[in-house]
Design a protein around this motif. Structure first.
Motif, mmCIF file in Angstrom:
data_model
loop_
_atom_site.group_PDB
_atom_site.id
_atom_site.type_symbol
_atom_site.label_atom_id
_atom_site.label_comp_id
_atom_site.label_asym_id
_atom_site.label_seq_id
_atom_site.Cartn_x
_atom_site.Cartn_y
_atom_site.Cartn_z
ATOM 1 N N THR A 3 55.869 40.163 36.030
ATOM 2 C CA THR A 3 54.384 39.537 35.558
ATOM 3 C C THR A 3 53.783 40.458 35.829
ATOM 4 O OG1 THR A 3 54.918 38.467 37.423
ATOM 5 C CG2 THR A 3 56.349 37.662 36.135
ATOM 6 N N THR A 4 52.444 39.954 35.689
ATOM 7 C CA THR A 4 51.679 40.858 36.028
ATOM 8 C C THR A 4 51.481 41.175 38.056
ATOM 9 O OG1 THR A 4 49.505 40.127 34.606
ATOM 10 C CG2 THR A 4 48.480 40.908 36.550
ATOM 11 N N ASP A 5 51.689 40.392 38.707
ATOM 12 C CA ASP A 5 51.688 39.888 39.697
ATOM 13 C C ASP A 5 53.247 41.312 40.052
ATOM 14 O OD1 ASP A 5 51.984 36.333 40.680
ATOM 15 O OD2 ASP A 5 50.174 38.535 40.727
ATOM 16 N N ASP A 6 54.013 41.495 39.788
ATOM 17 C CA ASP A 6 55.589 42.581 39.733
ATOM 18 C C ASP A 6 54.273 44.040 39.393
ATOM 19 O OD1 ASP A 6 57.186 40.455 40.036
ATOM 20 O OD2 ASP A 6 57.331 40.583 37.845
ATOM 21 N N LEU A 7 53.300 43.503 38.866
ATOM 22 C CA LEU A 7 53.152 45.260 38.375
ATOM 23 C C LEU A 7 52.344 45.142 39.694
ATOM 24 C CD1 LEU A 7 52.380 47.939 36.384
ATOM 25 C CD2 LEU A 7 50.561 46.312 35.057
ATOM 26 N N ALA A 8 50.878 44.419 39.657
ATOM 27 C CA ALA A 8 50.197 44.879 41.362
ATOM 28 C C ALA A 8 51.585 45.053 42.459
ATOM 29 C CB ALA A 8 49.617 42.795 41.343
ATOM 30 N N GLN A 9 52.167 44.231 42.567
ATOM 31 C CA GLN A 9 53.273 44.748 43.065
ATOM 32 C C GLN A 9 53.693 46.048 43.879
ATOM 33 O OE1 GLN A 9 53.803 42.683 46.462
ATOM 34 N NE2 GLN A 9 54.434 44.842 47.271
ATOM 35 N N GLN A 10 54.056 46.539 42.739
ATOM 36 C CA GLN A 10 54.196 48.042 41.995
ATOM 37 C C GLN A 10 53.223 48.597 42.603
ATOM 38 O OE1 GLN A 10 56.249 48.843 38.539
ATOM 39 N NE2 GLN A 10 56.693 46.818 38.304
ATOM 40 N N GLY A 26 41.862 45.423 39.753
ATOM 41 C CA GLY A 26 40.991 45.833 38.703
ATOM 42 C C GLY A 26 42.059 47.200 38.232
ATOM 43 N N ILE A 27 42.614 47.996 39.221
ATOM 44 C CA ILE A 27 43.915 48.934 38.790
ATOM 45 C C ILE A 27 44.446 48.515 37.902
ATOM 46 C CG2 ILE A 27 45.730 50.304 39.440
ATOM 47 C CD1 ILE A 27 44.474 51.041 41.941
ATOM 48 N N VAL A 28 45.690 47.016 38.317
ATOM 49 C CA VAL A 28 46.295 46.101 37.110
ATOM 50 C C VAL A 28 45.345 46.151 35.423
ATOM 51 C CG1 VAL A 28 47.602 43.831 37.012
ATOM 52 C CG2 VAL A 28 47.937 45.476 39.062
ATOM 53 N N GLU A 29 43.570 45.327 36.100
ATOM 54 C CA GLU A 29 43.437 45.189 34.364
ATOM 55 C C GLU A 29 43.701 46.056 33.825
ATOM 56 O OE1 GLU A 29 39.321 43.560 33.874
ATOM 57 O OE2 GLU A 29 40.324 42.560 36.019
ATOM 58 N N ALA A 33 45.252 46.816 29.925
ATOM 59 C CA ALA A 33 43.768 47.284 28.347
ATOM 60 C C ALA A 33 44.502 48.442 28.058
ATOM 61 C CB ALA A 33 42.418 47.422 29.023
ATOM 62 N N VAL A 34 44.291 49.673 28.791
ATOM 63 C CA VAL A 34 44.900 50.698 28.094
ATOM 64 C C VAL A 34 46.232 50.608 27.838
ATOM 65 C CG1 VAL A 34 44.884 53.400 29.133
ATOM 66 C CG2 VAL A 34 43.419 51.804 29.416
ATOM 67 N N TYR A 35 46.974 50.322 28.306
ATOM 68 C CA TYR A 35 48.830 50.537 28.086
ATOM 69 C C TYR A 35 49.188 49.031 27.585
ATOM 70 C CZ TYR A 35 48.040 55.044 29.562
ATOM 71 O OH TYR A 35 47.746 56.422 30.158
ATOM 72 N N ASP A 36 49.020 48.643 26.420
ATOM 73 C CA ASP A 36 49.554 47.245 25.911
ATOM 74 C C ASP A 36 50.853 47.320 26.874
ATOM 75 O OD1 ASP A 36 48.539 44.804 24.953
ATOM 76 O OD2 ASP A 36 48.869 45.111 22.900
ATOM 77 N N GLY A 37 50.964 45.933 27.266
ATOM 78 C CA GLY A 37 52.588 45.824 27.452
ATOM 79 C C GLY A 37 52.896 46.505 28.141
ATOM 80 N N VAL A 38 52.824 47.411 29.285
ATOM 81 C CA VAL A 38 53.245 48.077 30.659
ATOM 82 C C VAL A 38 53.825 47.094 31.556
ATOM 83 C CG1 VAL A 38 50.577 47.790 31.440
ATOM 84 C CG2 VAL A 38 52.497 49.922 32.154
ATOM 85 N N ARG A 39 54.980 47.011 31.437
ATOM 86 C CA ARG A 39 55.704 46.498 32.450
ATOM 87 C C ARG A 39 56.012 47.186 34.009
ATOM 88 N NH1 ARG A 39 60.605 44.248 29.331
ATOM 89 N NH2 ARG A 39 60.479 42.171 30.838
ATOM 90 N N SER A 40 55.475 48.311 33.731
ATOM 91 C CA SER A 40 55.888 49.118 35.134
ATOM 92 C C SER A 40 55.090 50.047 35.183
ATOM 93 C CB SER A 40 57.547 50.431 35.219
ATOM 94 O OG SER A 40 57.935 50.456 36.054
ATOM 95 N N VAL A 41 54.566 50.311 36.273
ATOM 96 C CA VAL A 41 53.834 51.939 37.000
ATOM 97 C C VAL A 41 54.598 52.995 36.067
ATOM 98 C CG1 VAL A 41 53.034 50.903 38.617
ATOM 99 C CG2 VAL A 41 54.420 51.986 39.293
ATOM 100 N N GLN A 51 44.842 58.618 37.827
ATOM 101 C CA GLN A 51 43.627 58.796 37.513
ATOM 102 C C GLN A 51 42.732 57.076 37.513
ATOM 103 O OE1 GLN A 51 40.635 61.483 36.511
ATOM 104 N NE2 GLN A 51 39.631 59.611 36.443
ATOM 105 N N ILE A 52 43.556 56.136 36.937
ATOM 106 C CA ILE A 52 42.670 54.933 36.616
ATOM 107 C C ILE A 52 42.978 53.966 38.032
ATOM 108 C CG2 ILE A 52 43.707 52.255 36.245
ATOM 109 C CD1 ILE A 52 44.871 53.570 33.402
ATOM 110 N N VAL A 53 43.948 54.933 39.484
ATOM 111 C CA VAL A 53 43.614 54.278 40.535
ATOM 112 C C VAL A 53 43.099 55.207 41.166
ATOM 113 C CG1 VAL A 53 44.748 54.818 42.777
ATOM 114 C CG2 VAL A 53 46.289 54.018 41.072
ATOM 115 N N SER A 54 42.054 55.864 41.242
ATOM 116 C CA SER A 54 41.126 56.883 41.518
ATOM 117 C C SER A 54 39.782 56.190 41.262
ATOM 118 C CB SER A 54 41.174 58.123 41.314
ATOM 119 O OG SER A 54 40.432 58.536 39.955
ATOM 120 N N GLU A 55 39.341 55.942 40.128
ATOM 121 C CA GLU A 55 38.546 54.832 39.197
ATOM 122 C C GLU A 55 38.394 53.951 40.219
ATOM 123 O OE1 GLU A 55 39.586 54.582 35.405
ATOM 124 O OE2 GLU A 55 38.668 56.693 35.070
#
Length: 65
Positions: A3-10, A26-29, A33-41, A51-55
């Motif tokens: 889930t999104t929560d899993d991605l946030a934990q990663q 914001g990072i997770v969002e 948005a960029v990687y539709d359906g992303v399940r893992s970092v 780059q996304i993290v640094s933003e």
């Protein structure tokens, strides 16, 4: 299924002790948005991930207004 929560934990795990310096939702969002359906970092190329993290570095916003 992850889930999104899993991605946030990663994301939190990758940031370690500095997680409070970043806008994790914001990072997770942006990742979603960029990687539709992303399940893992791990599904995101490292350079693009960081780059996304640094933003979303909130310490940079504090310094530069």
């Amino acid at each position: 299924m992850q889930t999104t929560d899993d991605l946030a934990q990663q994301v939190l795990t990758t940031l370690g002790d500095h997680a409070e310096d970043f806008d994790v939702p914001g990072i997770v969002e942006d990742l979603r948005a960029v990687y539709d359906g992303v399940r893992s970092v791990d599904d995101v190329p490292a350079a693009e991930y960081w780059q996304i993290v640094s933003e979303h570095d909130t310490t940079e916003r504090d310094v530069h207004g």
